[in-house]
Design a protein around this motif. Structure first.
Motif, mmCIF file in Angstrom:
data_model
loop_
_atom_site.group_PDB
_atom_site.id
_atom_site.type_symbol
_atom_site.label_atom_id
_atom_site.label_comp_id
_atom_site.label_asym_id
_atom_site.label_seq_id
_atom_site.Cartn_x
_atom_site.Cartn_y
_atom_site.Cartn_z
ATOM 1 N N VAL A 68 0.829 -1.198 0.000
ATOM 2 C CA VAL A 68 0.000 0.000 0.000
ATOM 3 C C VAL A 68 0.869 1.255 0.000
ATOM 4 O O VAL A 68 1.991 1.249 0.493
ATOM 5 N N ASP A 69 0.316 2.323 -0.541
ATOM 6 C CA ASP A 69 1.016 3.606 -0.573
ATOM 7 C C ASP A 69 -0.036 4.709 -0.603
ATOM 8 O O ASP A 69 -0.635 4.988 -1.644
ATOM 9 N N ASP A 71 -3.363 3.178 4.222
ATOM 10 C CA ASP A 71 -1.935 2.957 4.458
ATOM 11 C C ASP A 71 -1.629 3.341 5.900
ATOM 12 O O ASP A 71 -1.637 4.525 6.244
ATOM 13 N N THR A 118 -3.128 11.914 3.623
ATOM 14 C CA THR A 118 -3.636 11.301 2.394
ATOM 15 C C THR A 118 -4.782 12.107 1.797
ATOM 16 O O THR A 118 -4.754 12.463 0.605
#
Length: 331
Positions: free
Chosen positions: A98-99, A130, A138
Protein backbone atom coordinates in the motif's frame (compact mmCIF):
# COMPACT_ATOMS: atom_id res chain seq x y z
CA UNK A 1 -33.77 3.86 -13.17
CA UNK A 2 -33.99 5.40 -9.73
CA UNK A 3 -31.28 7.70 -8.40
CA UNK A 4 -29.72 8.36 -5.02
CA UNK A 5 -27.57 11.10 -3.54
CA UNK A 6 -24.26 10.35 -1.86
CA UNK A 7 -22.32 12.82 0.28
CA UNK A 8 -21.59 16.32 -1.01
CA UNK A 9 -24.68 16.14 -3.24
CA UNK A 10 -23.27 13.63 -5.73
CA UNK A 11 -26.21 11.97 -7.50
CA UNK A 12 -25.81 8.48 -8.98
CA UNK A 13 -28.01 5.66 -10.22
CA UNK A 14 -29.38 3.52 -7.38
CA UNK A 15 -27.42 0.57 -8.77
CA UNK A 16 -23.91 1.10 -10.07
CA UNK A 17 -21.70 -1.19 -12.11
CA UNK A 18 -18.55 -2.77 -10.70
CA UNK A 19 -16.29 -3.13 -13.72
CA UNK A 20 -13.63 -5.29 -12.03
CA UNK A 21 -14.77 -8.59 -13.66
CA UNK A 22 -14.34 -7.02 -17.10
CA UNK A 23 -10.79 -8.24 -17.53
CA UNK A 24 -9.36 -10.82 -19.92
CA UNK A 25 -7.18 -12.80 -17.57
CA UNK A 26 -5.52 -10.26 -15.32
CA UNK A 27 -4.96 -10.53 -11.60
CA UNK A 28 -8.51 -11.14 -10.33
CA UNK A 29 -10.57 -13.69 -12.22
CA UNK A 30 -14.13 -14.79 -11.41
CA UNK A 31 -15.31 -17.62 -13.63
CA UNK A 32 -14.33 -17.37 -17.29
CA UNK A 33 -12.26 -14.50 -18.61
CA UNK A 34 -14.40 -11.66 -19.86
CA UNK A 35 -15.16 -11.20 -23.54
CA UNK A 36 -14.02 -7.63 -24.15
CA UNK A 37 -16.63 -6.93 -26.83
CA UNK A 38 -19.40 -8.21 -24.57
CA UNK A 39 -18.02 -6.16 -21.68
CA UNK A 40 -18.19 -3.03 -23.81
CA UNK A 41 -21.73 -3.87 -24.91
CA UNK A 42 -22.61 -4.36 -21.24
CA UNK A 43 -21.42 -0.86 -20.38
CA UNK A 44 -23.32 0.62 -23.31
CA UNK A 45 -26.50 -1.25 -22.39
CA UNK A 46 -26.19 -0.11 -18.76
CA UNK A 47 -25.99 3.50 -19.93
CA UNK A 48 -29.10 2.94 -22.06
CA UNK A 49 -30.91 1.66 -18.94
CA UNK A 50 -30.06 4.84 -17.01
CA UNK A 51 -27.04 3.61 -15.06
CA UNK A 52 -24.70 6.52 -14.43
CA UNK A 53 -22.24 5.09 -11.88
CA UNK A 54 -19.24 3.01 -13.01
CA UNK A 55 -16.49 1.78 -10.70
CA UNK A 56 -12.96 0.73 -11.62
CA UNK A 57 -9.41 0.95 -10.22
CA UNK A 58 -5.86 1.14 -11.53
CA UNK A 59 -5.00 -2.29 -10.10
CA UNK A 60 -7.78 -4.08 -11.97
CA UNK A 61 -5.76 -5.74 -14.67
CA UNK A 62 -3.69 -3.79 -13.65
CA UNK A 63 -4.58 -0.80 -15.83
CA UNK A 64 -6.56 -2.73 -18.47
CA UNK A 65 -9.92 -2.24 -16.75
CA UNK A 66 -9.62 1.54 -16.79
CA UNK A 67 -8.62 1.42 -20.45
CA UNK A 68 -11.66 -0.71 -21.28
CA UNK A 69 -14.05 1.60 -19.44
CA UNK A 70 -12.45 4.67 -20.98
CA UNK A 71 -12.89 3.32 -24.49
CA UNK A 72 -16.48 2.23 -23.78
CA UNK A 73 -17.59 5.66 -22.53
CA UNK A 74 -15.97 7.63 -25.33
CA UNK A 75 -18.69 9.86 -26.72
CA UNK A 76 -21.01 8.88 -23.86
CA UNK A 77 -19.29 10.66 -20.96
CA UNK A 78 -21.95 13.30 -20.31
CA UNK A 79 -23.97 12.56 -17.16
CA UNK A 80 -21.81 9.65 -16.02
CA UNK A 81 -20.08 9.36 -12.65
CA UNK A 82 -16.75 7.59 -13.09
CA UNK A 83 -15.08 6.29 -9.95
CA UNK A 84 -11.59 4.89 -9.71
CA UNK A 85 -9.08 4.17 -6.94
CA UNK A 86 -5.46 4.50 -5.93
CA UNK A 87 -3.60 3.27 -2.88
CA UNK A 88 -1.09 0.64 -3.91
CA UNK A 89 2.52 0.92 -4.93
CA UNK A 90 3.24 -0.54 -8.35
CA UNK A 91 6.46 -1.85 -9.86
CA UNK A 92 5.44 -2.12 -13.47
CA UNK A 93 2.38 -4.41 -13.31
CA UNK A 94 3.24 -5.80 -9.90
CA UNK A 95 1.56 -4.56 -6.71
CA UNK A 96 4.20 -3.83 -4.08
CA UNK A 97 2.19 -2.92 -0.99
CA UNK A 98 0.00 0.00 0.00
CA UNK A 99 1.02 3.61 -0.57
CA UNK A 100 -1.28 6.37 0.66
CA UNK A 101 1.15 9.21 0.05
CA UNK A 102 -0.01 12.35 -1.75
CA UNK A 103 2.70 11.71 -4.35
CA UNK A 104 1.23 8.29 -5.14
CA UNK A 105 -2.28 9.76 -5.29
CA UNK A 106 -1.05 12.26 -7.86
CA UNK A 107 0.80 9.60 -9.88
CA UNK A 108 -2.26 7.35 -9.95
CA UNK A 109 -4.65 10.19 -10.77
CA UNK A 110 -2.60 11.28 -13.77
CA UNK A 111 -2.44 7.72 -15.08
CA UNK A 112 -6.13 7.08 -14.51
CA UNK A 113 -7.14 10.25 -16.32
CA UNK A 114 -5.12 9.19 -19.32
CA UNK A 115 -6.37 5.60 -19.38
CA UNK A 116 -10.00 6.64 -18.87
CA UNK A 117 -9.71 9.38 -21.48
CA UNK A 118 -11.47 11.93 -19.28
CA UNK A 119 -10.60 15.40 -17.99
CA UNK A 120 -11.72 14.85 -14.41
CA UNK A 121 -12.35 11.83 -12.16
CA UNK A 122 -15.79 12.16 -10.57
CA UNK A 123 -14.99 10.07 -7.47
CA UNK A 124 -11.41 9.20 -6.48
CA UNK A 125 -11.04 6.64 -3.69
CA UNK A 126 -8.13 5.57 -1.55
CA UNK A 127 -8.35 1.83 -2.25
CA UNK A 128 -6.83 0.65 1.03
CA UNK A 129 -5.71 2.62 4.06
CA UNK A 130 -1.94 2.96 4.46
CA UNK A 131 -1.13 2.70 8.20
CA UNK A 132 2.22 4.43 7.65
CA UNK A 133 0.65 7.64 6.30
CA UNK A 134 -1.72 9.72 8.48
CA UNK A 135 -5.13 9.78 6.86
CA UNK A 136 -5.16 13.57 7.15
CA UNK A 137 -2.09 13.66 4.91
CA UNK A 138 -3.64 11.30 2.39
CA UNK A 139 -6.95 13.14 2.04
CA UNK A 140 -5.07 16.44 2.02
CA UNK A 141 -3.19 15.26 -1.04
CA UNK A 142 -6.41 14.08 -2.63
CA UNK A 143 -8.01 17.47 -2.01
CA UNK A 144 -5.13 19.14 -3.82
CA UNK A 145 -6.24 17.20 -6.89
CA UNK A 146 -9.78 18.50 -6.33
CA UNK A 147 -8.46 22.08 -6.16
CA UNK A 148 -6.62 21.53 -9.43
CA UNK A 149 -9.80 20.31 -11.14
CA UNK A 150 -8.52 16.76 -11.72
CA UNK A 151 -10.95 15.19 -9.23
CA UNK A 152 -14.49 16.20 -8.26
CA UNK A 153 -15.07 14.12 -5.13
CA UNK A 154 -12.95 11.95 -2.85
CA UNK A 155 -13.72 8.74 -1.01
CA UNK A 156 -12.19 5.95 1.03
CA UNK A 157 -12.40 2.17 0.84
CA UNK A 158 -12.34 -0.24 3.79
CA UNK A 159 -11.49 2.47 6.31
CA UNK A 160 -12.11 1.66 9.96
CA UNK A 161 -14.20 3.82 12.31
CA UNK A 162 -11.38 5.96 13.71
CA UNK A 163 -9.82 6.55 10.30
CA UNK A 164 -13.20 7.47 8.84
CA UNK A 165 -13.91 9.99 11.59
CA UNK A 166 -10.48 11.59 11.22
CA UNK A 167 -10.80 11.76 7.44
CA UNK A 168 -14.26 13.36 7.66
CA UNK A 169 -12.89 15.96 10.07
CA UNK A 170 -10.08 16.82 7.66
CA UNK A 171 -11.87 16.83 4.28
CA UNK A 172 -15.32 16.44 2.67
CA UNK A 173 -15.63 12.68 2.12
CA UNK A 174 -18.30 11.84 -0.45
CA UNK A 175 -18.38 8.06 -0.10
CA UNK A 176 -16.98 5.06 1.70
CA UNK A 177 -16.72 1.85 -0.30
CA UNK A 178 -16.54 -1.36 1.71
CA UNK A 179 -17.79 -4.90 1.50
CA UNK A 180 -21.43 -5.21 2.57
CA UNK A 181 -24.04 -7.82 1.76
CA UNK A 182 -26.47 -10.21 3.36
CA UNK A 183 -23.54 -12.44 4.35
CA UNK A 184 -21.10 -9.63 5.30
CA UNK A 185 -22.69 -7.18 7.72
CA UNK A 186 -19.82 -5.97 9.86
CA UNK A 187 -20.24 -2.35 8.78
CA UNK A 188 -23.57 -2.26 10.62
CA UNK A 189 -21.76 -2.27 13.97
CA UNK A 190 -20.36 1.25 13.72
CA UNK A 191 -19.31 2.31 10.24
CA UNK A 192 -22.75 2.89 8.70
CA UNK A 193 -23.67 5.11 11.65
CA UNK A 194 -20.56 7.24 11.15
CA UNK A 195 -21.40 7.59 7.46
CA UNK A 196 -24.91 8.79 8.29
CA UNK A 197 -23.65 11.26 10.90
CA UNK A 198 -21.00 12.63 8.53
CA UNK A 199 -23.11 12.76 5.34
CA UNK A 200 -20.98 10.12 3.64
CA UNK A 201 -22.58 7.85 1.06
CA UNK A 202 -21.94 4.13 1.34
CA UNK A 203 -20.99 1.94 -1.63
CA UNK A 204 -21.19 -1.81 -0.99
CA UNK A 205 -18.79 -3.84 -3.09
CA UNK A 206 -19.25 -7.60 -3.49
CA UNK A 207 -22.97 -7.09 -2.78
CA UNK A 208 -23.66 -10.61 -4.06
CA UNK A 209 -20.97 -12.27 -1.95
CA UNK A 210 -18.68 -12.69 -4.98
CA UNK A 211 -21.54 -14.45 -6.71
CA UNK A 212 -22.42 -16.85 -3.90
CA UNK A 213 -25.68 -15.15 -2.96
CA UNK A 214 -26.91 -15.41 -6.56
CA UNK A 215 -27.33 -19.12 -5.89
CA UNK A 216 -25.57 -20.48 -8.97
CA UNK A 217 -22.69 -22.12 -7.09
CA UNK A 218 -23.51 -25.02 -4.80
CA UNK A 219 -20.11 -26.70 -4.70
CA UNK A 220 -16.47 -25.66 -4.70
CA UNK A 221 -15.97 -28.10 -7.56
CA UNK A 222 -17.91 -25.73 -9.80
CA UNK A 223 -15.08 -23.17 -9.58
CA UNK A 224 -12.30 -23.29 -12.17
CA UNK A 225 -8.80 -23.89 -10.86
CA UNK A 226 -7.77 -20.28 -11.52
CA UNK A 227 -10.95 -18.74 -10.07
CA UNK A 228 -10.03 -16.19 -7.38
CA UNK A 229 -12.83 -17.49 -5.16
CA UNK A 230 -10.84 -20.63 -4.46
CA UNK A 231 -8.89 -18.34 -2.10
CA UNK A 232 -12.07 -17.16 -0.37
CA UNK A 233 -12.50 -18.83 3.05
CA UNK A 234 -16.29 -18.72 2.70
CA UNK A 235 -16.06 -20.89 -0.40
CA UNK A 236 -13.92 -23.49 1.39
CA UNK A 237 -15.02 -27.09 1.75
CA UNK A 238 -15.51 -26.44 5.48
CA UNK A 239 -17.60 -23.28 5.19
CA UNK A 240 -19.51 -23.45 1.92
CA UNK A 241 -22.08 -26.09 2.97
CA UNK A 242 -23.06 -24.09 6.06
CA UNK A 243 -23.39 -20.90 4.02
CA UNK A 244 -25.82 -22.51 1.60
CA UNK A 245 -28.54 -21.99 4.23
CA UNK A 246 -28.26 -18.24 3.55
CA UNK A 247 -28.69 -18.82 -0.18
CA UNK A 248 -31.70 -21.01 0.43
CA UNK A 249 -33.39 -18.29 2.50
CA UNK A 250 -32.77 -15.77 -0.26
CA UNK A 251 -34.17 -18.23 -2.79
CA UNK A 252 -37.34 -18.54 -0.74
CA UNK A 253 -37.92 -14.78 -0.90
CA UNK A 254 -37.05 -14.72 -4.60
CA UNK A 255 -39.56 -17.46 -5.40
CA UNK A 256 -42.29 -15.60 -3.54
CA UNK A 257 -41.80 -12.52 -5.73
CA UNK A 258 -40.86 -14.28 -8.96
CA UNK A 259 -37.47 -12.58 -9.09
CA UNK A 260 -33.84 -13.70 -8.93
CA UNK A 261 -31.67 -14.29 -5.87
CA UNK A 262 -29.43 -11.45 -7.03
CA UNK A 263 -32.34 -9.03 -7.12
CA UNK A 264 -33.31 -9.98 -3.57
CA UNK A 265 -29.74 -9.47 -2.32
CA UNK A 266 -29.45 -6.06 -3.98
CA UNK A 267 -32.93 -4.94 -2.89
CA UNK A 268 -32.00 -5.92 0.67
CA UNK A 269 -29.04 -3.54 0.52
CA UNK A 270 -31.15 -0.73 -0.94
CA UNK A 271 -33.56 -1.19 1.97
CA UNK A 272 -30.78 -0.53 4.50
CA UNK A 273 -30.62 3.20 3.77
CA UNK A 274 -31.23 5.71 1.00
CA UNK A 275 -27.56 6.69 0.66
CA UNK A 276 -26.49 3.09 0.00
CA UNK A 277 -25.62 2.31 -3.64
CA UNK A 278 -24.41 -1.24 -4.40
CA UNK A 279 -22.08 -1.87 -7.32
CA UNK A 280 -22.50 -5.51 -8.42
CA UNK A 281 -19.65 -6.70 -10.59
CA UNK A 282 -20.64 -7.87 -14.03
CA UNK A 283 -19.20 -8.65 -17.44
CA UNK A 284 -22.29 -9.69 -19.40
CA UNK A 285 -25.45 -7.86 -20.40
CA UNK A 286 -27.77 -10.55 -19.04
CA UNK A 287 -26.40 -10.42 -15.48
CA UNK A 288 -26.17 -6.63 -15.58
CA UNK A 289 -29.79 -6.25 -16.68
CA UNK A 290 -30.88 -8.62 -13.93
CA UNK A 291 -28.99 -6.66 -11.28
CA UNK A 292 -30.15 -3.25 -12.46
CA UNK A 293 -33.79 -4.37 -12.25
CA UNK A 294 -33.33 -4.69 -8.47
CA UNK A 295 -33.77 -0.93 -8.22
CA UNK A 296 -37.50 -1.51 -8.74
CA UNK A 297 -37.83 -4.30 -6.14
CA UNK A 298 -39.33 -3.56 -2.72
CA UNK A 299 -39.01 -6.23 -0.04
CA UNK A 300 -41.66 -6.62 2.62
CA UNK A 301 -41.10 -6.64 6.37
CA UNK A 302 -41.71 -10.39 6.24
CA UNK A 303 -39.01 -10.78 3.58
CA UNK A 304 -36.51 -8.80 5.63
CA UNK A 305 -37.32 -10.84 8.74
CA UNK A 306 -36.76 -14.12 6.88
CA UNK A 307 -33.37 -12.94 5.68
CA UNK A 308 -32.45 -11.67 9.14
CA UNK A 309 -33.27 -15.05 10.67
CA UNK A 310 -31.07 -16.89 8.18
CA UNK A 311 -28.20 -14.41 8.04
CA UNK A 312 -27.82 -12.39 11.25
CA UNK A 313 -24.76 -10.19 11.61
CA UNK A 314 -21.79 -12.46 12.25
CA UNK A 315 -23.71 -15.57 11.23
CA UNK A 316 -21.72 -16.42 8.10
CA UNK A 317 -19.27 -19.29 8.28
CA UNK A 318 -15.68 -18.19 7.69
CA UNK A 319 -13.92 -14.79 7.38
CA UNK A 320 -14.42 -12.75 4.22
CA UNK A 321 -10.75 -12.80 3.24
CA UNK A 322 -7.70 -14.89 3.99
CA UNK A 323 -5.21 -13.73 6.59
CA UNK A 324 -3.37 -11.30 4.33
CA UNK A 325 -6.56 -9.71 3.03
CA UNK A 326 -8.01 -9.29 6.53
CA UNK A 327 -4.91 -7.35 7.58
CA UNK A 328 -5.80 -4.67 4.99
CA UNK A 329 -9.40 -3.92 5.93
CA UNK A 330 -11.05 -1.76 8.61
CA UNK A 331 -7.80 0.13 9.30
Amino acid sequence: MKYRTLGQGLQVSAIGIGCMPMVKGGNILYGEAADMDEATRTIHRAIDLGVTFFDTAEIYGPFANEELLGEAIRGKRNGLVIATKFGFGLDGNKIVGVDGSPANARRACEGSLQRLGIDVIDLFYQHRVDPSVPIEETVGGMMELVKEGKVRHIGLSEAGPDTLRRAAAAAPITALQSEYSIWERGVEEEILGICRESNIGFIPYSPLGRGFLAGTIRSRDELAENDWRRNDPRYSEENLPANLAIVDAIAGVAAKHGISNAQVALAWLLAQGDTIVPIPGTKRRATMENSVAAADVTLTAEDLAAIEAAAPMGGTSGPRYGEQGMRMVRL
